[in-house]
Write a protein that holds these residues in place. Sequence first.
Motif, short mmCIF file in Angstrom:
data_model
loop_
_atom_site.label_atom_id
_atom_site.label_comp_id
_atom_site.label_asym_id
_atom_site.label_seq_id
_atom_site.Cartn_x
_atom_site.Cartn_y
_atom_site.Cartn_z
N VAL A 195 10.76 3.50 6.07
CA VAL A 195 10.07 3.38 4.78
C VAL A 195 8.58 3.10 5.02
CG1 VAL A 195 9.88 2.06 2.66
CG2 VAL A 195 12.13 2.61 3.58
N VAL A 227 -3.28 -0.88 1.81
CA VAL A 227 -1.98 -0.46 1.28
C VAL A 227 -0.88 -0.71 2.31
CG1 VAL A 227 -0.62 1.50 0.48
CG2 VAL A 227 -2.96 1.19 -0.32
N ILE A 261 6.79 6.17 6.13
CA ILE A 261 6.59 7.14 5.05
C ILE A 261 5.43 6.71 4.15
CG2 ILE A 261 7.62 8.01 2.91
CD1 ILE A 261 10.28 8.10 4.52
N VAL A 262 5.39 5.41 3.85
CA VAL A 262 4.28 4.91 3.03
C VAL A 262 2.96 5.22 3.72
CG1 VAL A 262 3.14 2.84 2.16
CG2 VAL A 262 5.62 3.10 1.92
N LEU A 276 7.91 -5.61 2.31
CA LEU A 276 9.18 -5.24 2.94
C LEU A 276 9.71 -6.34 3.86
CD1 LEU A 276 8.48 -1.50 3.78
CD2 LEU A 276 10.08 -2.40 2.08
N THR A 332 2.30 -3.29 1.79
CA THR A 332 3.66 -2.77 1.91
C THR A 332 4.43 -3.54 2.97
OG1 THR A 332 2.69 -0.63 1.47
CG2 THR A 332 4.97 -0.65 2.16
N THR A 355 2.13 9.01 3.59
CA THR A 355 1.72 9.53 2.28
C THR A 355 0.34 9.01 1.90
OG1 THR A 355 3.07 7.79 1.32
CG2 THR A 355 3.97 9.99 1.25
N VAL A 356 0.10 7.73 2.19
CA VAL A 356 -1.23 7.21 1.82
C VAL A 356 -2.31 7.93 2.62
CG1 VAL A 356 -2.71 5.19 1.85
CG2 VAL A 356 -0.37 4.98 1.07
N VAL A 363 -2.87 11.28 0.99
CA VAL A 363 -3.61 11.14 -0.26
C VAL A 363 -5.08 10.88 0.03
CG1 VAL A 363 -3.96 9.61 -2.22
CG2 VAL A 363 -1.68 10.40 -1.66
N GLY A 389 4.59 12.57 -4.99
CA GLY A 389 5.78 11.83 -5.42
C GLY A 389 6.83 12.79 -5.95
#
Lengths: 276, 313, 596
Positions: free
Chosen positions: B281, B19, B284-285, B27, B23, B288-289, B292, B251
Motif C-alpha cells: 500500500v 504525503v 502504491i501511494v 499505516l 501515509t 501514484t503521488v 501526479v 483513481g
Amino acid sequence: MPVTTKAPLLEVHELRVEYPRAGFRRGSFVAIDSMSVRVPAGTTLGVVGESGSGKSTLGRAILGLAPITHGGVIFDGREITHADARTRRALSADLQVVFQDPYSSLNPAMTIEAILAEPLVAAGTSRAAARARLTELLDIVGLPADSLARLPREFSGGQRQRIAIARAMAREPKLVVCDEAVSALDLSTQARVLDLLLDIQAQTGVAYLFITHDLDVVRHVSDEVVVVNRGAIVERGPAAQVVTNPTDPYTRRLVEASPIADPVAQRARRAARHPT
Amino acid sequence: MLLFLTRKVGAALSLVVVVASITFFMLYASGSDPVANLLGQSATAAQIETRRAELGLDRPVLTQFLEWWGHLLRGDLGTSWTNRQPVMATLLTRVPVTLSLAIAATVVAAVVGTALGTLAARFRGVVDVVLQLVVVVGFALPAFWFAVLLSQTFAIRLGWFPAVGYTPLVESPAAWLSSITLPVVALAAGVTASIAQQVRNSVIEVERRDFVRALRSRGIGPGRILVAHTLRNAAPAALTVLSLQFIGLLGGAIIIENIYALPGIGALAISATNVGDVPVVMGIVLVTVVIVVVVNLVLDLLQGLLNPKARTR
Amino acid sequence: MTGSTAAPVRTPSDHVVRRALRNPTVVVSGLVLLLVVAAAVLAPLLAPHSPTEAVLDDVLAPPSADHPLGGDSAGRDVLSRLLWGARTSLLAGLIAIVTAVVVGVPAGLVAGYRSGRFDAVAGWVASVLLAVPGIVALLVVVSAFGTAMPPSMIALGVLLSPAFFRLTRSTVVNVRAELYVDAARVAGISPVSIVFRHILSVVATPIIIQASLSAGVAIIVQAGLAFLGIGDSLAPSWGAMVNDAYRSNIEAPLLTLWPGLAIGITVAALALLGSGLSDVVNRTDAVQSPRRSRRLAAEAAAEVAAAPKVEARTSDEATLVVEDLHVQYSRQDGTRAEVVKGVSFHVDRGECLGIVGESGSGKSQTAFSVLGLLPPEAVRVAGAIRLRELDLLSLGERSLNHIRSSRLAYVPQDPMSNLDPAYTIGAQMVETIRAHERLSRRAATQRARALLERVLIVDPDKALGSYPHEISGGMAQRVLIAMAISCSPDVLIADEPTTALDVTVQQEVLDLLRELQRDLDLALVIVTHNLGVVADICDRVAVMKDGRLVETRDVFDLSAAPQHPYTRELLGSTLSNVAPRTRIGQGSPSTATTEA
C-alpha cells in the motif's frame, strides 16, 4: 482664505507608506515618501497627480487603509497614525470617504436604507433617529424619498455617487476624503455633483481632501493644491496660482498637457508648444 | 525560467515527502494492528508477536520510519508481507499498464473535449444544449458503472473487444489497442465532459475580450482568430482542469482495472488493502503521488510556455 | 458601452429565492432530490422486503408483483435494496460535504481576510491535498481505520475541502478588494461584522453550489468503494448492487440498470441544482442565446430589405459617408432598443471629425457600425455606410476583412486589453501585416520595426520582443496606432483613444495622431467625451445625444456659438470658464432626476 493661527483640522507630517512586495523577501515598494499636508477646517485641499503618483495612497493612509511606516497623521488634535479599529470607529463620525467607482463602493446586495444606516447603527443611533436622518440625507443629496427600499443597481452612476456622498455625510463629518469622486461621471453629471459637494460644504463647513487627476476639477473645488509626482509633493500653493502659474517643471508639463475646451485657446497653446 | 523550474521542482519534491510521511504514520501508527489483520482471527497472540518481530514492527515507529526512508533512497520499497516479493519490482511491472491507461484517457479527453467545447461555444444553440446534457450525464454516471455497461455490451454481448486482460504494447500494438479501448473510453468519458465544459466557457469568455474585436478590426480571419488567439488564451484554464482531472483519473483507473482485469496497480491496490499488506500500500501511494507530481510539473511548464506572465513572475 | 443601452430595472422583490423558484432547472432537480430524500427516510415503510433477507427461490428472479424489480444473485429484493441504498448514499454525501465545509470554509475565510502566513500555510496544505489521488488515499484510510463508511467519508470530505477553501478564499479576496468593504472599514465597522455583513453573504452562494457538486462526487466515490467490495459489506448500497449485477450480468442484465439509474439520477439532480442556482445567482439564465439573436437578425434583415433604400443625398465626394444609420439591440424581453437613431455624417481625407457625447449617447455604437464590429446582440443595422465606392453594410465578413486595416482602421480605447497577452508585440504586428500583404516574415518584421519608429517608440527592437504586460499603457497605445496604420488605411476611427491614459501621455498620443493624419492624409474620426480633445484635434464636431446627432459644425463655430440647447449645456458643464468655488449649474443643483 483667512489666515488661521490655530492647528489645522488635519495635519499630515512626513508620511511614508510602504507596501511589502509579493513573495518572500522581495523588500517593499515605497508608494509615498515624506509627504506633509495641512487641511484647515472648512477648506478644500486638492491633491492632483497622474496614475501611480501616490495621490490615492495619501488618502488611503489617512483613512487607515494603507500601511504607514514613517511620519504621522494628526486629525482634530488626535494622533491617528496607527489608530486601531475601536479608535477608527470613534473617528468615523468625523472622518469619511467618497470613492471613485460608484459601482464597487456600494454593496450590491444591500438596500440603500441598509447602506446609509450602517454607519449610524454602528454609532449606536436609535432606529427612529436613524430613519429620520436618512430621509434628511436623501433630501440633501437630491434623491427621491422612495430610494431607501431600492438596490444600488437601480441607480445611475451619478445617483450612486450621490448615495455614496449621503453615506459619507451621515454623521456630519469634519473631513471627507474624496478619492477621484467625480472622475467616473459624465461631464454634465460631474458638474452637478461638484455643485452638490460645494453646497454641502457651504452649509455644514465640512473640509475636503479632494484627490483627482483632473486639473480643471482641482482648480474649481480647491482652496489650496498640492501636486504629486512619483510619491512626493512637487509643488503646493493656492489653487489659482498653481494651476495658472506653475513653477515646478512637472506641474508646468501637467498644466500644458491638459487640453482646454476652447479650440482657439487650445490651438494657441499647441502652437506655442510646437513652434513650426 | 530556471528559477521558475527550480521552485516548481522543489515544491513537487516536498509534496512527495510530506504525503509519503503522513501515509506512513497513518499505516504504521494508527492503532489498529496490521499483523492481526494479516494473520486473521484464528492467530494466537504468540503467533502475532513472532510475526511482528519478524517484520520489525516491535521497534519504535520513528526508527521504522527512518529506516523506510533510508531504504527508499536506495530504491528499495521493502518486501510484500504476503508473497515476500520486493515491492519495487512488482510495481515496475504494473505501473506501465496503469500509466498507459491513464495517459491514453487523458489524451482522448483533451482532444475530444477541446473539439466539443469549441463547437458548443461557436454554435451554441442545439450543440450547446446537447453538450450540457452530455456534461451532466458524464458527471452523474460513475465511470465504473459505465465500464460495466461497456463490458456487458461490447465485450460480452457483441464480442468486439476482449472483456478482460491486457496485451503489452511491445507484444502487439493492435492487441494492446483492443485491450485498452473499452477501459479508456469508460475512463475518459467523464473527463471529456468536464474538459469540454471548461473549454466552452473559456472560449466564450475570451471571445468577449477586447483584443478579439481589435483583431477583427485589423482584418484577421475568423479561423486564425479562433485557433491562434481564442484557443491559445483559453488553454491555460483548460490545462488547470486537466491537471486536476488527471488525479481523479488515476483513481478511476484503479477501479476500472479491476473490471477489465488489467494487471495494473489497481488490482494490486485492492488486494493489498483487503489483506493489509502495508509495504505494498505504501509503495502504491508513493508511486501514484510521484506520477501526479510529475504530470502536474509537466502541465505547469506547459502553462509557463503558454502564459508569458506566469513565466516572468 | 453596450451595457448602458439595456440595463433592466429590477426591484428588491426580485429576490434570489423567488428567482430560484422561477428557474425550471432548480425546481425540477430540487423536486427529484426531495423524492430521493423521501425514499431514503421512508425506506423502512416503503420497502416491500428486508434489504438483507435472502430467499433462495428469488435468486435472479425476474420482476413480479412481489418483487417489482426482481431479485439479485443472493435472492434479495432489488427494490428494497435500492430504497435502503439511498440511505447509505445520501448519508455518505452528507458526511463528506459537512466535513469539507467545516474544514474548508473557515480556513478560507481566515486566509482570505487576514492573508499573510496563515494564508501561505493553508494554501500549501490545500495543494498537498489536491495532489493526492482520492481512491488511493481512501484505500489507505480503509487499511488504517477499517471498512466502516463514516471514516472513509470524513477522509473524503477532507480531500474535497481544498475546493471549498480555495473558493471561499478567492471570493473573500475579491470582496475585500471592493471599495464598499473599504467604506465599511472607514465607517469603523469591526472586522467580524464586516465578514458577517458583507463577506459571508457573498460567499454563501458559491459554497452551496460547490456543496451540491461535491455531494455528487461523494456519492459516486462511496459507490465506487462499495463496488470494489471495500466498505461495510452488510449495509445495502448502490455500489454493491452494481458489483452484484456485474458478477451476474449474463443472466440478468437489467440488474446493472437500476443502481446505475439511482446513482445517475441523484447525482445529476445535485449537479443541475448547483448549476441552476449558479445561473440564478449570476443571472446568466437571462442571457439570450445567439440562435435567438440570429433569428431576430434575420427578421430585421428582411425588414431592411423591404425598406426603401436610402439614396445618397450630399457630400458624394467624401471618403466615408454615413447616411441615416439606425442600430437596434434586442432586449431580454424580446423588444428592441434603438441606440442609434438616424445618424448621418461624412468625413474626408485630411480631415478630422469628432463625435462627441456622454455615455449612452450611441457614439461608440456608431463607430462600431462603421467598422462592422457590432456584437451579435445588435440585431438590426439600417441606413447606408459608404467608403468611396464600397457599400460597407452589404459586404460579407470576408470582404470586410479584406478592407479592414488596408482601407479602414481602428484605434481602441483601452490599449492594454486590446492586445493579445499571449503574443509579443512583434508577432501581433507581423500577423496583421501578413494578413493583408504577401510579405515574408522577415520583410514584415522590418515593416513593423519601421512603424514602431514612426510612432516614436524609442527602442523598437526591444518593443518587438516585448509582451503586452511588459510595456506601459502609453506605449501600448502607440503600438495599436502603429498596427492601425500598418497597411496604409484611408480612414482611421479612434474610439476614446486617450481616455485610459494620463494627461501627459494623452498629449503625446494626440500629437502623434495629428501628425499621422497630416502625413498620411487620413480621414480621422475621433469618438470622445472630452471637449478638450475635440478642441485640440478636430476640424468638425458632431454632437450626439440619445442616439441622435443634435448638431454637426465646424469646431470653432460650435465653440463660439453653439446652437442646440444640449450643446450649450455640454459646453456649460466644462469648468474652465467658471469662477473657482462657485456653482456651475443654474437653478436647483441638487436634483438627480435627469442624470444619466
